[in-house]
Motif scaffolding. Structure first.
Motif, PDB file in Angstrom:
ATOM      1  N   GLY A   1       0.845  -1.190   0.000  1.00  0.00           N
ATOM      2  CA  GLY A   1       0.000   0.000   0.000  1.00  0.00           C
ATOM      3  C   GLY A   1       0.874   1.232   0.000  1.00  0.00           C
ATOM      4  O   GLY A   1       2.059   1.177  -0.348  1.00  0.00           O
ATOM      5  N   GLY A   2       0.300   2.347   0.421  1.00  0.00           N
ATOM      6  CA  GLY A   2       1.034   3.588   0.415  1.00  0.00           C
ATOM      7  C   GLY A   2       1.931   3.753   1.621  1.00  0.00           C
ATOM      8  O   GLY A   2       1.722   3.120   2.664  1.00  0.00           O
ATOM      9  N   ASN A   3       2.954   4.573   1.478  1.00  0.00           N
ATOM     10  CA  ASN A   3       3.825   4.879   2.598  1.00  0.00           C
ATOM     11  C   ASN A   3       3.016   5.489   3.738  1.00  0.00           C
ATOM     12  O   ASN A   3       2.148   6.316   3.526  1.00  0.00           O
ATOM     13  N   GLY A   4       3.331   5.086   4.959  1.00  0.00           N
ATOM     14  CA  GLY A   4       2.632   5.601   6.120  1.00  0.00           C
ATOM     15  C   GLY A   4       1.391   4.827   6.480  1.00  0.00           C
ATOM     16  O   GLY A   4       0.833   5.020   7.559  1.00  0.00           O
ATOM     17  N   ASP A   5       0.903   3.949   5.585  1.00  0.00           N
ATOM     18  CA  ASP A   5      -0.251   3.122   5.911  1.00  0.00           C
ATOM     19  C   ASP A   5       0.145   2.041   6.908  1.00  0.00           C
ATOM     20  O   ASP A   5       1.309   1.642   6.989  1.00  0.00           O
ATOM     21  N   ASP A   6      -0.846   1.580   7.661  1.00  0.00           N
ATOM     22  CA  ASP A   6      -0.640   0.437   8.544  1.00  0.00           C
ATOM     23  C   ASP A   6      -1.132  -0.813   7.848  1.00  0.00           C
ATOM     24  O   ASP A   6      -2.172  -0.805   7.186  1.00  0.00           O
ATOM     25  N   TYR A   7      -0.374  -1.916   8.009  1.00  0.00           N
ATOM     26  CA  TYR A   7      -0.721  -3.184   7.379  1.00  0.00           C
ATOM     27  C   TYR A   7      -0.993  -4.214   8.460  1.00  0.00           C
ATOM     28  O   TYR A   7      -0.207  -4.358   9.399  1.00  0.00           O
ATOM     29  N   ALA A   8      -2.076  -4.935   8.326  1.00  0.00           N
ATOM     30  CA  ALA A   8      -2.394  -6.010   9.263  1.00  0.00           C
ATOM     31  C   ALA A   8      -2.713  -7.257   8.453  1.00  0.00           C
ATOM     32  O   ALA A   8      -3.627  -7.261   7.626  1.00  0.00           O
ATOM     33  N   TRP A   9      -1.944  -8.320   8.674  1.00  0.00           N
ATOM     34  CA  TRP A   9      -2.152  -9.593   7.979  1.00  0.00           C
ATOM     35  C   TRP A   9      -2.868 -10.562   8.915  1.00  0.00           C
ATOM     36  O   TRP A   9      -2.570 -10.615  10.110  1.00  0.00           O
ATOM     37  N   SER A  10      -3.766 -11.326   8.373  1.00  0.00           N
ATOM     38  CA  SER A  10      -4.425 -12.369   9.154  1.00  0.00           C
ATOM     39  C   SER A  10      -4.629 -13.590   8.272  1.00  0.00           C
ATOM     40  O   SER A  10      -4.697 -13.496   7.045  1.00  0.00           O
ATOM     41  N   SER A  11      -4.695 -14.723   8.923  1.00  0.00           N
ATOM     42  CA  SER A  11      -4.908 -15.982   8.186  1.00  0.00           C
ATOM     43  C   SER A  11      -5.878 -16.862   8.960  1.00  0.00           C
ATOM     44  O   SER A  11      -5.655 -18.044   9.167  1.00  0.00           O
ATOM     45  N   GLY A  12      -6.986 -16.237   9.413  1.00  0.00           N
ATOM     46  CA  GLY A  12      -7.995 -17.002  10.128  1.00  0.00           C
ATOM     47  C   GLY A  12      -7.512 -17.418  11.496  1.00  0.00           C
ATOM     48  O   GLY A  12      -7.080 -16.592  12.309  1.00  0.00           O
ATOM     49  N   ASP A  13      -7.545 -18.697  11.764  1.00  0.00           N
ATOM     50  CA  ASP A  13      -7.172 -19.217  13.078  1.00  0.00           C
ATOM     51  C   ASP A  13      -5.688 -19.086  13.360  1.00  0.00           C
ATOM     52  O   ASP A  13      -5.249 -19.299  14.493  1.00  0.00           O
ATOM     53  N   ASN A  14      -4.910 -18.731  12.339  1.00  0.00           N
ATOM     54  CA  ASN A  14      -3.461 -18.631  12.555  1.00  0.00           C
ATOM     55  C   ASN A  14      -3.049 -17.312  13.204  1.00  0.00           C
ATOM     56  O   ASN A  14      -1.868 -17.031  13.361  1.00  0.00           O
ATOM     57  N   GLY A  15      -4.032 -16.447  13.558  1.00  0.00           N
ATOM     58  CA  GLY A  15      -3.697 -15.211  14.240  1.00  0.00           C
ATOM     59  C   GLY A  15      -3.385 -14.090  13.277  1.00  0.00           C
ATOM     60  O   GLY A  15      -3.674 -14.158  12.084  1.00  0.00           O
ATOM     61  N   GLN A  16      -2.811 -13.029  13.794  1.00  0.00           N
ATOM     62  CA  GLN A  16      -2.607 -11.802  13.029  1.00  0.00           C
ATOM     63  C   GLN A  16      -1.177 -11.310  13.176  1.00  0.00           C
ATOM     64  O   GLN A  16      -0.570 -11.416  14.234  1.00  0.00           O
ATOM     65  N   ILE A  17      -0.659 -10.768  12.070  1.00  0.00           N
ATOM     66  CA  ILE A  17       0.671 -10.169  12.062  1.00  0.00           C
ATOM     67  C   ILE A  17       0.511  -8.742  11.568  1.00  0.00           C
ATOM     68  O   ILE A  17      -0.125  -8.506  10.550  1.00  0.00           O
ATOM     69  N   LYS A  18       1.080  -7.786  12.285  1.00  0.00           N
ATOM     70  CA  LYS A  18       0.990  -6.392  11.872  1.00  0.00           C
ATOM     71  C   LYS A  18       2.377  -5.846  11.585  1.00  0.00           C
ATOM     72  O   LYS A  18       3.265  -5.947  12.410  1.00  0.00           O
ATOM     73  N   THR A  19       2.516  -5.242  10.384  1.00  0.00           N
ATOM     74  CA  THR A  19       3.782  -4.626   9.990  1.00  0.00           C
ATOM     75  C   THR A  19       3.489  -3.191   9.612  1.00  0.00           C
ATOM     76  O   THR A  19       2.729  -2.938   8.687  1.00  0.00           O
ATOM     77  N   ASN A  20       4.052  -2.233  10.330  1.00  0.00           N
ATOM     78  CA  ASN A  20       3.815  -0.825  10.012  1.00  0.00           C
ATOM     79  C   ASN A  20       4.523  -0.460   8.717  1.00  0.00           C
ATOM     80  O   ASN A  20       5.586  -0.974   8.409  1.00  0.00           O
ATOM     81  N   GLY A  21       3.903   0.457   7.954  1.00  0.00           N
ATOM     82  CA  GLY A  21       4.514   0.909   6.712  1.00  0.00           C
ATOM     83  C   GLY A  21       5.877   1.514   6.961  1.00  0.00           C
ATOM     84  O   GLY A  21       6.083   2.237   7.921  1.00  0.00           O
ATOM     85  N   ASN A  22       6.793   1.225   6.085  1.00  0.00           N
ATOM     86  CA  ASN A  22       8.164   1.695   6.243  1.00  0.00           C
ATOM     87  C   ASN A  22       8.425   2.814   5.249  1.00  0.00           C
ATOM     88  O   ASN A  22       8.275   2.620   4.050  1.00  0.00           O
ATOM     89  N   PRO A  23       8.788   4.000   5.725  1.00  0.00           N
ATOM     90  CA  PRO A  23       8.987   5.106   4.768  1.00  0.00           C
ATOM     91  C   PRO A  23      10.126   4.865   3.801  1.00  0.00           C
ATOM     92  O   PRO A  23      10.213   5.497   2.768  1.00  0.00           O
ATOM     93  N   ASN A  24      11.017   3.935   4.128  1.00  0.00           N
ATOM     94  CA  ASN A  24      12.124   3.621   3.227  1.00  0.00           C
ATOM     95  C   ASN A  24      11.805   2.479   2.276  1.00  0.00           C
ATOM     96  O   ASN A  24      12.665   1.979   1.567  1.00  0.00           O
ATOM     97  N   ASN A  25      10.551   2.052   2.284  1.00  0.00           N
ATOM     98  CA  ASN A  25      10.104   0.985   1.380  1.00  0.00           C
ATOM     99  C   ASN A  25      10.910  -0.297   1.560  1.00  0.00           C
ATOM    100  O   ASN A  25      11.185  -1.004   0.598  1.00  0.00           O
ATOM    101  N   LEU A  26      11.292  -0.591   2.798  1.00  0.00           N
ATOM    102  CA  LEU A  26      12.094  -1.793   3.004  1.00  0.00           C
ATOM    103  C   LEU A  26      11.232  -3.044   2.866  1.00  0.00           C
ATOM    104  O   LEU A  26      11.531  -3.923   2.064  1.00  0.00           O
ATOM    105  N   ASP A  27      10.163  -3.113   3.668  1.00  0.00           N
ATOM    106  CA  ASP A  27       9.307  -4.290   3.531  1.00  0.00           C
ATOM    107  C   ASP A  27       7.926  -3.921   3.035  1.00  0.00           C
ATOM    108  O   ASP A  27       7.220  -4.755   2.503  1.00  0.00           O
ATOM    109  N   ASN A  28       7.521  -2.653   3.240  1.00  0.00           N
ATOM    110  CA  ASN A  28       6.246  -2.164   2.738  1.00  0.00           C
ATOM    111  C   ASN A  28       5.109  -3.123   3.020  1.00  0.00           C
ATOM    112  O   ASN A  28       4.202  -3.281   2.212  1.00  0.00           O
TER     113      ASN A  28
END
Length: 538
Positions: A300-327
């Motif tokens: 997504g865009g820089n500064g956005d917050d990202y939240a990944w989920s896979s149902g029963d496997n729980g949730q992983i959140k990775t904040n947007g990186n302004p340097n586009n490292l993992d985005n």
């Protein structure tokens, strides 16, 4: 004096979405190098017979003109020089708008009998100094042959200034002329408020409070002429309205004096409808145990917050990186086919989701159950089928080599084996589309094959109508059993030496109860031979 040409540089100047209106006002702050300040509707008399352009070198970056007047520039991008001046006879005037609104001011240059030319542009003041980096060239005009002068108009937002350069046409020196900044007769402010952003389905109030001068008429439209709202006389909300656009929309506010239709001010506000559209990446297929990166680059865009989920496997959140490292990308290693959902939240707290499915290809190999075979015998190994149709099957017995059977054969990969010793057979199944594979094993135990010996051929005789068969050369022991078959067994059928009284073929079956393997042997018993006695006929 040689002629030195200069030109007004311009860059695009965006009018801020702030108070706008038609109104008079006094001249603004000071100008670097000392431009002459103008006030509304007050004429200034001047001459260009010995004027200078704010410095000894008006085309130099260190002169009073700064970068405002560079010679030889193409103002409108058509490839030619748009305005040139004989700068030895040039004066600079300015008017700054401090009214809180936006209006158009007209510069009138009255020069009967004088050959003049002029150009007007916008600029701003920074700490009282001219900020030429925000120039916006507007227009130019001239009065060659002493035609009497010219006028130039420029629209100024609150806090913005206009510069007017007046120069003798073709080097002409004019001894007397007047410059007047003509301002509008009415003073109205229109203030649509700052640009705002909303999420889909949300509403927002637009228009500052108040949106303009009270006791005037307010009307809004969405740029397409529809949805106009007319509030007369400064209503309770003073012209503010609530909007809920489905897409980004520009709303235009018009404030009008009901007694003077020519006295009008407008302003606009952009309502941006944020629709975050994350990129979860493309669906992929992996083999069991592999790791794969999911999410587009960027998610997504820089500064956005990202939240990944896979149902029963729980949730992983990775904040947007302004340097586009993992985005927002993540590494996953599902054990089964899994759909991952990414949710992004932008600065306006709007959310959007996207899915990506990771298919885990895990071929199934089934070599069947362990089996036993007697020495010299054969056995069929591999279940029916041993794996999915279309896969490749490879059997291996170590030093015994391999057998490659392509998927989909009549036997589905089953093979017949005849080992001489205990052997472990391994089947490897490979999906030709993904390269994923699986293995399984089956053990074939080679059982002991006992020795069976029914003895030598025997003969019945008159004197020995009953004989004993001899299977004593067969294997013996506690785990060995015997079973005879034939036409005339009297007794001992489960021993190695049964008694028989008829001619024929007799078979001994020797079984090893440990290996469950059996062996057979046969013996022939001949009948009593015919007698050679001669009978005398009486």
């Amino acid at each position: 004096m040689g002629r030195l040409l200069f030109i007004i540089i311009f860059t695009l100047f965006t009018i801020p979405l702030s108070a706008q209106g038609n109104g008079g006002g006094g001249g603004g702050g000071g100008c670097a190098g000392g431009g002459t300040n103008l006030s509304c509707n007050n004429a200034i008399s001047d001459s260009n017979s010995n004027g200078t352009c704010l410095g000894s070198d008006p085309t130099g970056g260190n002169s009073g003109c700064n970068p405002c007047c560079y010679a030889g520039s193409d103002l409108d991008g058509d490839g030619d020089q748009d305005v040139s001046f004989s700068v030895e006879n040039t004066n600079w005037y300015e008017y700054c708008n401090n009214t809180g609104g936006t209006f158009t001011v007209e510069f009138v240059v009255d020069a009967p009998g004088c050959n003049l030319q002029g150009a007007v542009w916008n600029f701003t003041l920074t700490n009282g100094e001219t900020d030429c980096g925000h120039n916006s060239f507007n227009s130019h005009d001239s009065s060659p042959g002493g035609s009497g002068g010219f006028s130039l108009s420029v629209t100024l937002a609150d806090g913005e200034c206009a510069g007017l350069m007046v120069d003798g046409y073709a080097g002409f020196e004019c001894g007397s002329y007047t410059v007047t900044a003509v301002c509008p007769s009415c003073a109205i402010i229109a203030n649509a408020g700052p640009d705002v952003g909303i999420c889909p389905g949300q509403s927002v109030v637009i228009g500052n409070d108040p949106v303009g001068t009270e006791n005037y008429d307010y009307s809004w439209n969405n740029g397409g002429g529809s949805g106009t709202i007319d509030l007369t006389g400064g209503g309770q909300d003073n012209g503010q309205i609530t909007v809920s656009p489905n897409s980004t929309t520009t709303y235009i506010l018009t404030v009008e004096d009901p007694n003077d239709p020519s006295c009008v001010a407008t302003d606009q506000v952009v309502v941006t409808v944020g629709v975050p559209a994350p990129d979860a990446g493309t669906d992929q297929t992996i083999c069991a145990g592999q790791i794969v990166t999911i999410g587009g680059d960027p998610v997504g865009g820089n500064g956005d917050d990202y939240a990944w989920s896979s149902g029963d496997n729980g949730q992983i959140k990775t904040n947007g990186n302004p340097n586009n490292l993992d985005n927002g990308q993540i590494d996953v290693s599902p054990t089964t086919t899994t759909t991952y959902t990414v949710t992004i939240t932008d600065a306006q707290n709007c959310t959007g989701t996207a899915d990506v499915t990771i298919t885990v290809d895990e071929p199934t190999a089934n070599a069947g159950t362990d089996q036993s075979v007697c020495g010299g015998g054969s056995v069929l190994i591999g279940n029916d089928p041993i794996g999915d149709h279309g896969n490749d099957y490879v059997w291996s017995t170590g030093d015994a080599g391999t057998l490659d059977l392509q998927g989909g054969g009549q036997d589905h990969g089953q093979i017949s084996v005849s080992p001489t010793t205990n052997t472990t057979y391994t089947v490897t199944i490979t999906d030709p589309n993904t390269g994923c594979s699986a293995t399984d094993e089956v053990v074939v135990t080679v059982g002991n094959l006992p020795t069976a010996d029914a003895g030598n051929t025997q003969q019945l005789a008159c004197e020995t109508p009953t004989i004993t068969l001899d299977g004593s050369n067969s294997d013996s022991g506690p785990n060995i059993t015997y079973n005879w078959s034939g036409p005339g067994i009297l007794n001992g059928a489960t021993t190695d030496s049964p008694s028989v009284n008829q001619a024929g073929t007799y078979t001994i079956t020797v079984t090893d109860s440990n290996s469950n393997c059996s062996a057979t042997s046969t013996v022939l018993v001949n009948p009593v031979p015919p007698s050679n006695v001669n009978f005398i006929r009486w």
